[in-house]
Design an enzyme around this catalytic site. Sequence first.
Site, PDB file in Angstrom:
ATOM      1  N   ALA A 120      -4.123   1.040   0.884  1.00 12.73           N
ATOM      2  CA  ALA A 120      -5.027  -0.104   0.874  1.00 12.73           C
ATOM      3  C   ALA A 120      -4.893  -1.013   2.087  1.00 12.73           C
ATOM      4  O   ALA A 120      -5.663  -1.956   2.234  1.00 12.73           O
ATOM      5  CB  ALA A 120      -4.790  -0.923  -0.398  1.00 12.73           C
ATOM      6  N   ASN A 186       2.044  -0.243  -4.821  1.00 10.30           N
ATOM      7  CA  ASN A 186       2.176   0.827  -3.833  1.00 10.30           C
ATOM      8  C   ASN A 186       2.214   0.271  -2.410  1.00 10.30           C
ATOM      9  O   ASN A 186       2.905   0.813  -1.543  1.00 10.30           O
ATOM     10  CB  ASN A 186       1.023   1.820  -3.976  1.00 10.30           C
ATOM     11  N   HIS A 216      -4.740  -8.238   0.581  1.00 11.28           N
ATOM     12  CA  HIS A 216      -3.384  -7.890   0.996  1.00 11.28           C
ATOM     13  C   HIS A 216      -3.090  -8.605   2.308  1.00 11.28           C
ATOM     14  O   HIS A 216      -3.821  -8.448   3.284  1.00 11.28           O
ATOM     15  CB  HIS A 216      -3.252  -6.377   1.190  1.00 11.28           C
TER      16      HIS A 216
END
Length: 263
Positions: A120, A186, A216
């Site tokens: 991601a 993750n 993120h």
Amino acid sequence: MHLGLIGYGNITRALLDVLAREGAMPARVTVLLRPAQADAARAAGFEVVTDTDALLAARPDLIVECAGHSAVAGTVVSALKAGIECVVVSIGALADADLHDTVRAAAKAGHTRIVLPAGAIGGVDLLAALKPSGITSVIYTSRKPPLAWKGTPAEGLLDLPALTEPATFFTGTAREAALQYPKNANVAATLALAGLGFEATQVRMVADPTVGQNIHEYRVTSGAADYTMRIEGKPSPDNPKTSLATVYSVAREVMNRLNEVAI
């Protein structure tokens, strides 16, 4: 290419859609899945197996794991020992130090490797490159809409549907994050493995009703360069815990083995 896939959930199906749209569908696809999913996979034109031995007997050139931590401990370890390169999506599984050691030993025994995609986020190539220069700090913040944390320990800490302002519910190491939030951390594990390790990589998790995307953010300080990354990932329509960028990151790993130029 003969592509092997572990799992037939949201990520696998989206991955196959991307490969088809890009004209990069491998010549042969074998999917390891639960028997209940077999009819849907066969209807889509894929070979189906329901146990690890059958997948390994098919001898795919590359296996992509999209089925969770248990698949890493089981099928991926066996595939590596059999000499089959594996791309692992459930990177958080490697927060288990014993499993991490087992996976590395299996790859060595099979004279192959385990590939960890960026998933991601971006900038992992730079983070890994900076490691020899001396990284002094990696701080990662995962900010998602409250309901994206549903089904995690956050539900016991916050009234997620009632939140009206951002709430930080976790602060700790990447190892703690990956072990306590296996379906949501993750990225934390990826940053840890690329940089300072699981104990020294710091993680914050935030339920934020003011955002509609999975955000993120991480900050790196090192001897050669300092940088900050912020990725506003669009959540997968079928699973808001997963960023769509993860699917495209895995597709890139597959296409890099098919294209004349790998980027």
